[in-house]
Design a protein around this motif. Structure first.
Motif, short mmCIF file in Angstrom:
data_model
loop_
_atom_site.label_atom_id
_atom_site.label_comp_id
_atom_site.label_asym_id
_atom_site.label_seq_id
_atom_site.Cartn_x
_atom_site.Cartn_y
_atom_site.Cartn_z
N HIS A 552 0.81 -1.16 0.03
CA HIS A 552 -0.03 0.15 0.10
C HIS A 552 0.92 1.33 0.17
CE1 HIS A 552 -2.97 3.11 1.06
NE2 HIS A 552 -4.04 2.01 0.90
N PRO A 553 0.72 2.26 -0.88
CA PRO A 553 1.54 3.53 -0.78
C PRO A 553 1.51 4.23 0.52
CG PRO A 553 -0.07 3.37 -2.56
CD PRO A 553 -0.51 2.36 -1.94
N TYR A 554 0.40 4.08 1.40
CA TYR A 554 0.51 4.76 2.77
C TYR A 554 1.63 4.12 3.53
CZ TYR A 554 -0.82 6.22 7.28
OH TYR A 554 -0.78 6.89 8.61
N THR A 555 1.64 2.49 3.47
CA THR A 555 2.71 1.80 4.16
C THR A 555 4.01 2.04 3.91
OG1 THR A 555 0.86 0.02 4.49
CG2 THR A 555 3.18 -0.23 5.07
N ARG A 556 4.18 2.18 2.60
CA ARG A 556 5.44 2.61 2.03
C ARG A 556 5.96 4.01 2.48
NH1 ARG A 556 7.74 -0.39 -1.74
NH2 ARG A 556 8.56 1.39 -2.99
N ALA A 557 4.80 5.04 2.45
CA ALA A 557 5.14 6.40 2.81
C ALA A 557 5.67 6.42 4.29
CB ALA A 557 4.03 7.29 2.45
N LEU A 558 4.92 5.47 5.29
CA LEU A 558 5.29 5.69 6.59
C LEU A 558 6.75 4.94 6.69
CD1 LEU A 558 2.05 4.12 8.27
CD2 LEU A 558 3.04 6.56 8.45
N LEU A 559 7.05 3.96 6.02
CA LEU A 559 8.56 3.59 6.08
C LEU A 559 9.39 4.28 5.63
CD1 LEU A 559 7.67 -0.18 4.92
CD2 LEU A 559 8.47 0.24 6.97
N ALA A 560 9.04 5.12 4.66
CA ALA A 560 10.16 5.97 3.93
C ALA A 560 10.29 7.13 5.01
CB ALA A 560 9.79 6.54 2.74
N ALA A 561 9.40 7.69 5.75
CA ALA A 561 9.43 8.82 6.72
C ALA A 561 10.12 8.37 8.06
CB ALA A 561 7.90 9.28 6.98
N VAL A 562 10.60 7.32 8.07
CA VAL A 562 11.24 6.82 9.65
C VAL A 562 12.65 7.03 9.04
CG1 VAL A 562 11.45 4.97 11.16
CG2 VAL A 562 9.25 5.39 10.06
N PRO A 563 13.52 7.77 9.78
CA PRO A 563 14.87 7.94 9.55
C PRO A 563 15.54 6.47 10.25
CG PRO A 563 14.19 9.23 11.39
CD PRO A 563 13.16 8.61 10.84
N ASP A 564 16.65 6.28 9.70
CA ASP A 564 17.53 5.10 10.16
C ASP A 564 19.01 5.53 10.01
OD1 ASP A 564 18.24 4.91 7.29
OD2 ASP A 564 16.68 3.26 7.14
N MET A 565 19.95 4.49 10.11
CA MET A 565 21.25 4.93 10.23
C MET A 565 21.93 5.28 8.93
SD MET A 565 22.04 4.33 13.35
CE MET A 565 23.82 4.69 13.32
N THR A 566 20.86 5.06 7.69
CA THR A 566 21.71 5.70 6.63
C THR A 566 21.03 6.84 6.09
OG1 THR A 566 19.88 4.32 5.39
CG2 THR A 566 21.92 3.07 6.02
N THR A 567 20.32 7.32 6.84
CA THR A 567 19.54 8.50 6.50
C THR A 567 20.59 9.72 6.47
OG1 THR A 567 17.40 7.98 7.65
CG2 THR A 567 17.67 10.23 7.17
#
Length: 643
Positions: A552-567
């Motif tokens: 779902h595009p919303y799920t993918r957007a939530l994941l993309a908005a979470v910073p991680d060590m590679t951000t």
């Protein structure tokens, strides 16, 4: 907590205003006790040689028509005047508390009818009501007592309504309801102790008003009747000869003013000292509570013998100014024993409301409907309220978002846990307390026996959260709902709480429903993830596949908005553009379409159903196959640029 409360009250009486009020009130109460003993002889002894004399050294305020000393009579009348005022206050306060607590005691719709009646009565001046009821109850002391008490009740009831409404929505009240605490016990143990200070303050001021009102009725001849006398009756008698002897009217009038002032100043001093004043009460507006039409197609949930919870097409609605508002529309899910399911989504997506609806904690005027709502095989939509309370109180546990509001601040932690065992397991107070200490020890609270005797404010945030989990373990829970259990906790304590939840799940095969904004926590903790948006589930998939197989595009957007060590720390954080839709005006098609880069006319016109694929995953998107491909556009914005 008791010492802190006592210190606030003592501080209130140490101020100049408090000292003045305390001295005046103490003098009035002392006179009420000793005056009839010391001066009743002079007050009641007639002397025909001294009829209607003016002030003199022998009679400082003169004498009345029978030669009795007026000052002595005023002093003796203190007892009757004060006692009648306090009795009228007690009647009014008791009636006001009962009427103001009607929404908690009676529920709906009886509570709403009582509230409406109080709102009408409070619109009339209190003195007008007192005169009206004095005629209804009859002339005399008893009639005036009832009249003033009934006249005072609406104003006090309106205050109580406001205070009760502010406390009834707190998490610790919801927890008590979930534990099966009855309405009367809920009111007396959990609600009233937390609003006691403003009620006491206003009762003190009300006593002064009742004293003035009683004097007024006696002055008009509708209160105390001869041969008894109070200040109001003496004021009426003295008024007829005010030109010959003004003191005969001025002295009882001054007594009324001083005593009324003492009660009111005392209330003001306490209010100023404890920093609490009565809230401004404005009548509200009540509207209908129809749920409205079904806004999402129903989703059938397959039968599962191992299911702890089965929810099918769950909807929650509230009345709105322009029609029903349905913030939760068509939620369907199944939870099995020992399974950990996470719910993620933005604020307002319906995560917490789903949990409250399952636990039967949505209050009026909210309406909960479901095609199927079963817990441990029991249909919660048709079972009797007593059976539902017993089942949920022993087999369902809730850990609320803020443990400081989840516990009753006026009760010790151990007592709050023990109450569950007393209500549902029939334990006496001693056994229930021992069980509470054992549960605190089970959730790794050091010094459990000592900590059980402490109040919530004496616990740290992490300890309060563990104690809340301990409360859930007082029974034998089959389902534990944790609503944002790690909010405002540091990373170390957060990890401890999550580890404790997992230990509880593994030890007793408990199903855990974890609600969180932190998609990373859910991915690491849960076996399955439900993604909610705009009041419905838009994707259901295994947590292990969340990062790689979200469709779902919303799920993918939530994941993309979470910073991680590679951000890249040099670039602004990614955000999802736009905002969720208003629950009062759901769009015709997909609710995420205005924020989605894949949306087309079909998305804007027709809402996609929640469908399962061949891998038992569910997704509600017309373009799920495209959105799940590597390199598909993601609806996030970085520094004003969409990606």
């Amino acid at each position: 907590m008791e010492s802190r409360s006592a210190a606030r009250w003592a501080g209130a009486l140490r101020s100049p205003l408090g000292v003045t009020a305390a001295v005046l009130l103490a003098a009035v109460l002392l006179l009420a006790v000793v005056a009839p003993v010391l001066w009743s002889g002079a007050a009641d002894a007639p002397d025909t040689t001294r009829i209607l004399q003016g002030p003199s050294a022998a009679h400082w305020a003169g004498t009345d028509a029978l030669g009795r000393d007026i000052l002595s009579r005023v002093l003796v009348a203190t007892r009757l005047s004060v006692v009648l005022a306090l009795l009228a206050t007690a009647i009014g306060v008791l009636a006001g508390i009962l009427l103001g607590s009607a929404p908690v005691l009676l529920g709906s719709p009886a509570g709403r009818w009582v509230t409406a009646a109080v709102n009408i009565a409070v619109a009339f001046p209190g003195l007008l009501l007192a005169l009206f009821f004095a005629v209804v109850f009859g002339v005399g002391t008893s009639g005036a007592l009832l009249a003033i008490g009934v006249a005072v009740a609406p104003g006090f009831a309106r205050l109580t309504q406001t205070l009760v409404a502010g406390v009834a929505g707190r998490d610790f009240v919801a927890a008590a309801r979930l534990a099966g605490v009855g309405r009367v016990r809920l009111l007396t143990r959990h609600v009233l102790p937390n609003i006691a200070e403003p009620l006491v303050i206003n009762a003190t001021m009300t006593a002064g008003s009742c004293l003035l009102a009683f004097a007024g009725l006696s002055f008009l001849g509708m209160g105390v009747q001869a041969p008894a006398y109070d200040w109001g009756r003496m004021l009426g008698d003295g008024l007829s000869g005010i030109y010959a002897n003004p003191a005969a009217a001025l002295v009882p009038g001054a007594a009324v003013v001083v005593a009324g002032l003492a009660f009111n100043l005392c209330g003001e001093a306490i209010a100023k000292g404890v920093g609490m004043r009565a809230p401004v009460v404005r009548p509200g507006r009540d509207v209908g509570a129809d749920l409205g039409p079904d806004l999402a197609p129903p989703v059938a949930v397959p039968a599962d013998e191992d299911a702890v919870l089965v929810v099918e097409n769950l909807r929650v609605g509230f009345p709105g100014p322009d029609g029903p508002v349905t913030p939760l529309r068509g939620v369907s899910l199944t939870m099995r024993r020992g399974e950990t399911v996470g719910i993620v989504g933005e604020s307002g997506s319906g995560k917490s409301l789903t949990a409250l609806a399952i636990a039967r904690l949505v209050d009026d005027p909210g309406r909960v409907h479901a095609d199927r709502l079963e817990f441990l095989g029991e249909d919660l939509t048709t079972a009797r309220s007593r059976e539902v309370r017993r089942l949920l109180g022993t087999s369902l546990a809730m850990v609320f978002q803020d443990p400081m509001t989840s516990f009753n601040p006026a009760m010790r932690i151990g007592r709050q846990l023990a109450e569950v065992a007393e209500q549902h397991q029939g334990m006496d107070r001693r056994r229930a307390w021992a069980h509470a200490v054992d549960r605190l020890r089970a959730v790794r609270i050091p010094g459990a026996a000592r900590r059980a005797a402490q109040y919530p404010h004496e616990f740290s945030g992490g300890m309060r959260q563990r104690a809340m989990i301990g409360m859930g373990l007082m029974g034998s829970p089959a389902l534990l709902i944790a609503d944002e259990p790690t909010t405002a906790l540091d990373a170390t304590v957060q990890r401890q709480v999550l580890a404790l939840l997992d230990a509880v799940r593994a030890a007793d095969d408990v199903a855990v429903l974890l609600i969180s904004h932190d998609i990373g926590v859910v991915r690491e903790t849960c076996a399955r993830v439900l993604v909610m948006y705009a009041g419905r589930i838009v994707e259901d998939l295994p947590a292990a596949e969340l990062r790689t197989s979200a469709r779902h595009p919303y799920t993918r957007a939530l994941l993309a908005a979470v910073p991680d060590m590679t951000t890249d720390r040099e670039r602004p954080l990614a955000v999802i553009p736009g905002r969720p839709p208003d629950p009062a005006r759901w769009p015709a098609g997909c609710a995420f379409a205005p924020r989605c880069g894949l949306a087309d006319d079909r998305c804007r016109d027709v809402e996609p159903p929640l469908l399962s694929d061949d891998r038992s995953r569910r997704v509600a998107c017309w373009h799920a196959d495209v959105a799940g491909r590597p390199g598909a556009p993601v609806a996030v914005r970085i520094g004003g640029v969409h990606e």
